[in-house]
Write a protein that holds these residues in place. Sequence first.
Motif, PDB file in Angstrom:
ATOM      1  N   MET A 170       0.870  -1.205   0.011  1.00  0.00           N
ATOM      2  CA  MET A 170      -0.042  -0.006  -0.243  1.00  0.00           C
ATOM      3  C   MET A 170       0.910   1.362  -0.061  1.00  0.00           C
ATOM      4  O   MET A 170       1.900   1.374   0.566  1.00  0.00           O
ATOM      5  N   ASN A 171       0.601   2.152  -0.825  1.00  0.00           N
ATOM      6  CA  ASN A 171       1.218   3.342  -1.052  1.00  0.00           C
ATOM      7  C   ASN A 171       0.980   4.142   0.115  1.00  0.00           C
ATOM      8  O   ASN A 171      -0.149   4.364   0.748  1.00  0.00           O
ATOM      9  N   ALA A 172       1.979   4.865   0.559  1.00  0.00           N
ATOM     10  CA  ALA A 172       1.807   6.023   1.533  1.00  0.00           C
ATOM     11  C   ALA A 172       0.920   7.276   1.050  1.00  0.00           C
ATOM     12  O   ALA A 172       0.867   7.592  -0.147  1.00  0.00           O
ATOM     13  N   ARG A 173       0.256   7.819   1.907  1.00  0.00           N
ATOM     14  CA  ARG A 173      -0.890   8.900   1.621  1.00  0.00           C
ATOM     15  C   ARG A 173      -0.297  10.194   2.118  1.00  0.00           C
ATOM     16  O   ARG A 173      -0.127  10.170   3.306  1.00  0.00           O
ATOM     17  N   ILE A 174      -0.095  11.163   1.591  1.00  0.00           N
ATOM     18  CA  ILE A 174       0.585  12.430   1.842  1.00  0.00           C
ATOM     19  C   ILE A 174      -0.369  13.645   1.365  1.00  0.00           C
ATOM     20  O   ILE A 174      -0.879  13.784   0.382  1.00  0.00           O
ATOM     21  N   LEU A 175      -0.487  14.405   2.578  1.00  0.00           N
ATOM     22  CA  LEU A 175      -1.587  15.808   2.351  1.00  0.00           C
ATOM     23  C   LEU A 175      -0.570  16.811   2.404  1.00  0.00           C
ATOM     24  O   LEU A 175      -0.031  17.155   3.530  1.00  0.00           O
ATOM     25  N   ILE A 176      -0.522  17.893   1.449  1.00  0.00           N
ATOM     26  CA  ILE A 176       0.128  18.955   1.378  1.00  0.00           C
ATOM     27  C   ILE A 176      -0.779  20.013   1.410  1.00  0.00           C
ATOM     28  O   ILE A 176      -1.603  19.926   0.596  1.00  0.00           O
ATOM     29  N   VAL A 177      -0.636  20.911   2.335  1.00  0.00           N
ATOM     30  CA  VAL A 177      -1.568  21.864   2.653  1.00  0.00           C
ATOM     31  C   VAL A 177      -0.811  23.394   2.882  1.00  0.00           C
ATOM     32  O   VAL A 177       0.178  23.578   3.478  1.00  0.00           O
ATOM     33  N   ASP A 178      -1.355  24.255   1.722  1.00  0.00           N
ATOM     34  CA  ASP A 178      -0.844  25.403   1.646  1.00  0.00           C
ATOM     35  C   ASP A 178      -1.489  26.283   0.641  1.00  0.00           C
ATOM     36  O   ASP A 178      -2.187  26.013  -0.268  1.00  0.00           O
ATOM     37  N   ASP A 179      -1.693  27.568   1.277  1.00  0.00           N
ATOM     38  CA  ASP A 179      -2.699  28.586   0.341  1.00  0.00           C
ATOM     39  C   ASP A 179      -2.004  29.256  -0.869  1.00  0.00           C
ATOM     40  O   ASP A 179      -2.470  29.887  -1.638  1.00  0.00           O
ATOM     41  N   GLU A 180      -0.726  28.847  -1.130  1.00  0.00           N
ATOM     42  CA  GLU A 180       0.138  29.194  -2.484  1.00  0.00           C
ATOM     43  C   GLU A 180       0.237  27.821  -3.143  1.00  0.00           C
ATOM     44  O   GLU A 180       0.817  27.050  -2.934  1.00  0.00           O
ATOM     45  N   PRO A 181      -0.593  27.926  -4.285  1.00  0.00           N
ATOM     46  CA  PRO A 181      -0.436  26.607  -5.129  1.00  0.00           C
ATOM     47  C   PRO A 181       0.711  26.323  -5.606  1.00  0.00           C
ATOM     48  O   PRO A 181       0.758  24.976  -5.981  1.00  0.00           O
ATOM     49  N   ARG A 182       1.631  27.086  -5.963  1.00  0.00           N
ATOM     50  CA  ARG A 182       2.914  26.937  -6.316  1.00  0.00           C
ATOM     51  C   ARG A 182       3.789  26.138  -5.511  1.00  0.00           C
ATOM     52  O   ARG A 182       4.334  25.281  -6.023  1.00  0.00           O
TER      53      ARG A 182
END
Length: 74
Positions: free
Chosen positions: A1-13
Amino acid sequence: MNARILIVDDEPRFCEVFRMLLADLDAEITTASSGAEAPEKMKEQRPDLLLPDLAMPGMAGLELLRPPKVVHSD
C-alpha cells in the motif's frame, strides 16, 4: 500500500513544488489550498504524512496538528 501525503498551502505553486519533489516516493499525494479545506481531506483520505504551511490565513498549519476538541453534552 502506498503512503498517503497531504500537502496544505494557500500558495498553489508551493503545493506543486512539493508534489514534484515527492513524486519519486510512489505515494498518493493530495493537496488542500487552505487550513479550512484540510480537515475534510484529512477525514476522507487519512494521510500518513501531513505537510502543512505554518502561516496561512484563517487556520494555520499548527492548528491542523492539534487533536479535535471533544464536546460533552451532559
